[in-house]
Design an enzyme around this catalytic site. Structure first.
Site, PDB file in Angstrom:
ATOM      1  CB  SER A  62      -0.923   0.003   1.230  1.00 44.26           C
ATOM      2  OG  SER A  62      -0.168  -0.159   2.413  1.00 44.26           O
ATOM      3  CG  ASN A  65      -4.375  -4.416  13.180  1.00 49.89           C
ATOM      4  OD1 ASN A  65      -3.702  -4.389  12.158  1.00 49.89           O
ATOM      5  ND2 ASN A  65      -4.843  -5.536  13.710  1.00 49.89           N
ATOM      6  CB  THR A 109     -40.602  24.016 -11.750  1.00 51.17           C
ATOM      7  OG1 THR A 109     -41.755  24.293 -12.540  1.00 51.17           O
ATOM      8  CG2 THR A 109     -40.540  25.016 -10.606  1.00 51.17           C
ATOM      9  CG  HIS A 110     -41.477  20.337 -14.320  1.00 50.67           C
ATOM     10  ND1 HIS A 110     -41.747  19.023 -14.013  1.00 50.67           N
ATOM     11  CD2 HIS A 110     -42.165  21.067 -13.422  1.00 50.67           C
ATOM     12  CE1 HIS A 110     -42.576  18.972 -12.986  1.00 50.67           C
ATOM     13  NE2 HIS A 110     -42.848  20.196 -12.596  1.00 50.67           N
ATOM     14  CB  SER A 136     -12.984  23.363 -30.773  1.00 56.22           C
ATOM     15  OG  SER A 136     -12.786  22.474 -31.852  1.00 56.22           O
ATOM     16  CE  LYS A 182     -17.494  23.347 -29.922  1.00 59.78           C
ATOM     17  NZ  LYS A 182     -18.681  22.864 -29.280  1.00 59.78           N
ATOM     18  CG  ASN A 216     -15.985  23.643 -26.161  1.00 63.52           C
ATOM     19  OD1 ASN A 216     -17.004  24.029 -26.723  1.00 63.52           O
ATOM     20  ND2 ASN A 216     -15.029  22.967 -26.790  1.00 63.52           N
ATOM     21  CD  GLU A 237     -18.295  20.282 -21.329  1.00 67.81           C
ATOM     22  OE1 GLU A 237     -18.241  19.246 -21.992  1.00 67.81           O
ATOM     23  OE2 GLU A 237     -17.866  21.373 -21.748  1.00 67.81           O
ATOM     24  CE1 TYR A 257      -6.445  -3.166   9.095  1.00 69.34           C
ATOM     25  CE2 TYR A 257      -5.517  -5.361   8.844  1.00 69.34           C
ATOM     26  CZ  TYR A 257      -5.661  -4.059   8.395  1.00 69.34           C
ATOM     27  OH  TYR A 257      -5.031  -3.662   7.246  1.00 69.34           O
ATOM     28  CD  GLN A 286      -3.026  -2.471   2.124  1.00 69.97           C
ATOM     29  OE1 GLN A 286      -2.400  -2.822   3.104  1.00 69.97           O
ATOM     30  NE2 GLN A 286      -2.723  -2.889   0.899  1.00 69.97           N
ATOM     31  CE  LYS A 329      -4.354   2.942   4.876  1.00 70.67           C
ATOM     32  NZ  LYS A 329      -5.302   1.796   4.875  1.00 70.67           N
TER      33      LYS A 329
HETATM   34  N1  ARG Z   1      -1.411  -1.260   5.232  1.00 73.69           N
HETATM   35  C1  ARG Z   1      -2.301  -1.713   6.252  1.00 73.69           C
HETATM   36  C2  ARG Z   1      -3.663  -0.984   6.091  1.00 73.69           C
HETATM   37  O1  ARG Z   1      -3.691  -0.031   5.427  1.00 73.69           O
HETATM   38  C3  ARG Z   1      -1.749  -1.413   7.585  1.00 73.69           C
HETATM   39  C4  ARG Z   1      -2.250  -2.314   8.661  1.00 73.69           C
HETATM   40  C5  ARG Z   1      -1.734  -3.680   8.455  1.00 73.69           C
HETATM   41  N2  ARG Z   1      -2.114  -4.525   9.519  1.00 73.69           N
HETATM   42  C6  ARG Z   1      -1.971  -5.870   9.458  1.00 73.69           C
HETATM   43  N3  ARG Z   1      -2.351  -6.531  10.467  1.00 73.69           N
HETATM   44  N4  ARG Z   1      -1.512  -6.438   8.362  1.00 73.69           N
HETATM   45  O2  ARG Z   1      -4.653  -1.406   6.616  1.00 73.69           O
END
Ligand code: ARG
Length: 458
Positions: free
Chosen positions: A21, A109, A154-155, A276, A282, A284, A289, A316, A321, A324
């Site tokens: 990650s 965790n 409206t509409h 364009s 043009k 735009n 958009e 957990y 993961q 994110k």
């Molecule tokens: N990269 C992991 C996450 O984003 C970190 C936590 C990992 N924990 C584990 N027990 N493998 O969740």
């Protein structure tokens, strides 16, 4: 490698790549260092490590944060699984074996849960600033156009006259609600999971309150099992972000329509429009958009995270993961969309005369004529029918409402007198509105003042 004791083989290369990650959680690095420092100081406070050891750890983490910010060091995604292992490995390089003491009573965790909460708080603050600025720009435009009469729809059909200022204030209300939602998310995020360990707390006498105080959390998570697996506040974050994009995309859609040759209500500043490659004439509305388009992406992030959480057993699981990327992407997209919408709005001119020209001769004052009859005792349903006949008559004779003679009107209903024709003066249409929440210019000015008061209080 953070483990190894019980393993005889290193991870398969594809498996390592699949599970890494670092490519996206490196954004957590400053928060990981901050959390680490608070944890180190607390470990010294409770006597699990020496004060001098804590100082070394804190200095090492300071150095890592600085090196990374300055670009002097950045972890290689091929080498580390995530930001937490990368920071720990670098700490070993800087302070030696003492680095091994930092993880006492801490699991990745509760560590990652803490890092993301710290970052979520900051993301909320940035978005709140951008929301306030959008609201400010809307209020500025509203102030300039309190008396700019335009057709209200409206509409997407002409309905009743409103002012352009009133129209902008509708979005200012949305921006206000959006801000309230992000304030809520901030409160939800502001709870410390650090000290919850992997899932069941610790046998070490960790002072969770001291860590929470240093990290400025309002509260402690009360159940370790929940704390390491709770991502509800991120769903709230995505919900708030998705609604911002829904609002921005409605605004964008109107700008797209208003910038067409058919409407010609808005002239977008050159800096926020594009040409364009083929058609020289043009201009735009690409920014609008794109904002409209990016709404899909943020809504998708909400679906992605909620789907990831559904059915997860406690506590957990590595699935988490996946929280994110959607959240970081939504935060970036929301900020960018807010900032570009605000800047583009400030650059856009709205054509007063064009609005008025469009309104002259339309039938949007028909309701006001019905109200004229109601004020003279005619039941509204009957008045509605009478005015329907007046509109029909105008259409049949190819006249505007204000071109109908009094005789023509009286032929439909004898109760009409000369004052009924005053209703057709478009310039007075807004003043005639009386109800709170209507586009009456005096009321609009009061609302502008309220928005300004609220914006300075924030
Ligand atoms: N990269 C992991 C996450 O984003 C970190 C936590 C990992 N924990 C584990 N027990 N493998 O969740």
């Amino acid at each position: 490698m953070l483990w190894g004791g019980r393993f005889t083989e290193s991870p398969d290369e594809a498996a390592a790549r699949f599970s890494s990650s670092l490519g996206f959680d490196v954004a957590l690095l400053p928060y990981d260092c901050r959390g680490g420092r608070a944890h180190a100081r607390m470990l010294a406070k409770i006597g699990v490590i020496e004060r001098a050891e804590a100082d070394r750890l804190v200095e090492g983490l300071d150095q890592i944060e600085k090196e990374h910010a300055e670009g002097a060091w950045s972890p290689d995604p091929a080498e580390f699984e995530d930001v937490h292992s990368a920071v720990e490995a670098r700490l070993f390089e800087i302070v030696g074996e003492t680095a091994g003491k930092l993880h006492s009573g801490r699991s990745r965790n509760d560590q990652v849960a803490t890092d993301v909460r710290l970052r979520a708080r900051d993301m909320c603050d940035e978005i709140l600033d951008a929301l306030a600025d959008w609201r400010r720009a809307l209020v500025e435009k509203a102030e300039a156009h309190v008396e700019t009469i335009m057709p209200g729809y409206t509409h997407l059909q002409r309905a009743q006259p409103i002012s352009l200022g009133f129209h902008f204030l509708a979005y200012a209300e949305m921006a206000k609600r959006d801000a309230a939602r992000f304030e809520f998310v901030k409160t939800e995020a502001n709870v410390s999971p650090l000290g919850c360990g992997a899932l069941a707390g610790s046998t070490l006498p960790l002072d969770r309150q001291a860590v929470a105080d240093e990290l400025c959390f309002d509260d402690l998570a009360r159940n370790a099992l929940d704390a390491v697996s709770d991502r509800d506040y991120l769903v709230d974050f995505l919900n708030a972000a998705a609604l911002v994009l829904v609002h921005l995309s409605r605004h964008a859609e109107e700008i797209v329509l208003w910038a067409t040759t058919e409407w010609r209500f808005a002239k977008i500043g050159d800096r926020y429009a594009t040409g364009s490659s083929l058609m020289p004439q043009k201009k735009n509305p690409d920014m609008a958009e794109l904002v409209r388009g990016k709404a899909g992406r943020v809504l998708g992030s909400w679906v992605a995270l909620t789907t990831t959480l559904k059915g997860l057993p406690l506590a957990y699981n590595r699935d988490l993961q996946e929280d994110k990327e959607p959240v970081f992407d939504a935060a970036r997209t929301t900020l960018d969309a807010l900032r570009i919408t605000t800047a583009a709005l400030r650059s856009t001119d709205f054509d007063r005369e064009r609005f008025l020209a469009e309104m002259t001769g339309d039938f949007s004052l028909a309701t006001d004529l019905a109200d004229w009859l109601v004020l003279r005792g005619v039941p509204f349903r009957a008045a509605h029918g009478v005015v329907g006949l007046v509109v029909k008559r105008a259409e049949e004779t190819g006249k505007r409402l204000d071109e109908l003679t009094l005789d023509e009107m009286r032929a439909i209903d004898e109760r009409f007198d000369e004052s009924a024709r005053d209703v057709f003066r478009i310039e007075d249409a807004l003043e005639r509105k009386r109800t709170i929440g209507s586009p009456n210019p005096d009321l609009t000015r009061e609302e502008i003042a309220r928005h300004k008061r609220e914006l300075t209080r924030e």
